[in-house]
Each structure stands twice: as structure tokens, then as C-alpha cells.
Design an enzyme around this catalytic site. Structure first.
Site, PDB file in Angstrom:
ATOM      1  CB  CYS A  54      -0.991  -0.024   1.169  1.00  0.00           C
ATOM      2  SG  CYS A  54      -0.241   0.016   2.812  1.00  0.00           S
ATOM      3  NE  ARG A  67      -4.511   1.469   1.651  1.00  0.00           N
ATOM      4  CZ  ARG A  67      -4.287   2.166   0.551  1.00  0.00           C
ATOM      5  NH1 ARG A  67      -5.133   2.066  -0.456  1.00  0.00           N
ATOM      6  NH2 ARG A  67      -3.231   2.944   0.440  1.00  0.00           N
ATOM      7  CG  ASP A 127      -5.317   5.347   2.439  1.00  0.00           C
ATOM      8  OD1 ASP A 127      -5.408   4.953   3.620  1.00  0.00           O
ATOM      9  OD2 ASP A 127      -4.346   5.964   1.987  1.00  0.00           O
TER      10      ASP A 127
HETATM   11  P1  4NP Z   1      -1.887   2.841   4.039  1.00  0.00           P
HETATM   12  O1  4NP Z   1      -2.522   4.230   4.559  1.00  0.00           O
HETATM   13  O2  4NP Z   1      -1.292   3.152   2.687  1.00  0.00           O
HETATM   14  O3  4NP Z   1      -3.048   1.928   3.951  1.00  0.00           O
HETATM   15  O4  4NP Z   1      -0.855   2.446   5.064  1.00  0.00           O
HETATM   16  C1  4NP Z   1      -1.791   5.412   4.648  1.00  0.00           C
HETATM   17  C2  4NP Z   1      -0.983   5.625   5.736  1.00  0.00           C
HETATM   18  C3  4NP Z   1      -0.265   6.796   5.840  1.00  0.00           C
HETATM   19  C4  4NP Z   1      -0.353   7.759   4.862  1.00  0.00           C
HETATM   20  C5  4NP Z   1      -1.168   7.535   3.766  1.00  0.00           C
HETATM   21  C6  4NP Z   1      -1.890   6.365   3.645  1.00  0.00           C
HETATM   22  N1  4NP Z   1       0.367   8.979   4.985  1.00  0.00           N
HETATM   23  O5  4NP Z   1       0.159   9.864   4.152  1.00  0.00           O
HETATM   24  O6  4NP Z   1       1.175   9.115   5.920  1.00  0.00           O
END
Ligand code: 4NP
Length: 160
Positions: A11, A17, A127
């Protein structure tokens, strides 16, 4: 005995995720007696959370369903370490595109929801980072609904 097939869930941040996908699919594989055939891990395309824990909401969702994310340490995938894995499972179209740009072979790249989609376009795993707790429970169910068919598909690939 074949070496385990190394599968990486991918991800953006590797805190919401993909860690949850990893632990759910891994637990399903164990229940089916397939644990020896696979080695599962997860990574983010971004570098913001390297070395950090999973998002507390992902950790909590896992815990509520009897799964443990407390040992998770976020890592990043880059073009320099793609050789560490055999197959890549992207959560959304952005992750998919970024992986292709890094040089991941299209034949080694899957979308988490590709077997659930109707037609050509795979659905994204939304997300949940900027949303509420509900988003985490929703993606938990998305992962559970897709774990079996994903495992079946991965087993049909050539085992190393
Ligand atoms: P992930 O969610 O891709 O599902 O882990 C996110 C976690 C952090 C960030 C963006 C999406 N961020 O911008 O820090």
C-alpha cells in the site's frame, strides 16, 4: 520441498491496509495448511513510516478479530529491493502503477480485489487513513472476502 513463495502486500504507508492484508491472508493460509508454501510480508511505496508500528486502528481491528499486528515494522519497497519477493499484491491502482514504475514484472503483480471485480477494472481497497474506525472494519471484510481466491490463484502460479 520447494522454497516458500514470497508474497508482498503493498500500500502507500504500510501502516493501515497492507499490514492488515498480510496478517489476514497469512492466517487463512495457516488454516488451510498452506503456511509452509508461502512467506508473507508487506511494504509501502512511501517512506514516511519506515520502522514504525501499524496504525493503532489497524492494530485494534486485527486484535478484535484475534489477529496480532503488534510486532509490525513498516518498510518501504523501492526499485532496489524488488528482488526480495516473487509476487506483489497492490491495494489500489496507484500502488499498482508505482510498482510497475519500479520495475516489477506485470506477471508478478496482482491487485488485492482483482478477482472480485466485474470487467477489466479492478476495485481499489479504499485507504482508511483519513477516515473513521468504520473504514478499518470495512477493509477487514474486504480482505477476508478475497483471501481464499487470492491464495488459490497464488498456488496455481509456478512455485519456486
Ligand atoms: P496505508 O494508509 O497506505 O493503507 O498504510 C496510509 C498511511 C499513511 C499515509 C497515507 C496512507 N500517509 O500519508 O502518511
Amino acid at each position: 520441498m520447494h522454497k516458500p513463495t514470497r508474497v508482498l502486500f503493498v500500500c502507500l504507508g504500510n501502516i493501515c491496509r497492507s499490514p492488515l492484508a498480510e496478517v489476514i491472508v497469512s492466517s487463512q493460509a495457516e488454516k488451510k495448511g498452506l503456511a509452509e508454501q508461502f512467506s508473507f510480508s508487506s511494504a509501502g511505496t512511501g517512506d514516511w513510516h519506515i520502522g514504525g508500528r501499524a496504525d493503532p486502528r489497524s492494530e485494534q481491528t486485527a486484535k478484535q478479530h484475534g489477529l496480532d499486528l503488534s510486532q509490525h515494522q513498516a518498510q518501504q519497497i523501492t526499485r532496489n529491493n524488488i528482488n526480495l519477493w516473487d509476487y506483489f499484491v497492490a491495494m489500489d491502482a496507484d500502488n499498482h502503477r508505482n510498482l510497475l514504475h519500479m520495475g516489477v514484472h506485470p506477471g508478478r503483480l496482482l491487485m488485492m480485489r482483482q478477482f472480485e471485480s466485474a470487467g477489466e477494472i479492478s476495485l481499489n481497497v479504499p485507504d482508511p487513513y483519513y477516515g473513521g474506525e468504520d473504514g478499518f472494519e470495512d477493509i477487514y471484510h474486504i480482505f477476508c472476502a478475497n483471501a481464499d481466491i487470492l491464495l488459490r490463484h497464488l498456488r496455481n502460479f509456478h512455485l519456486r
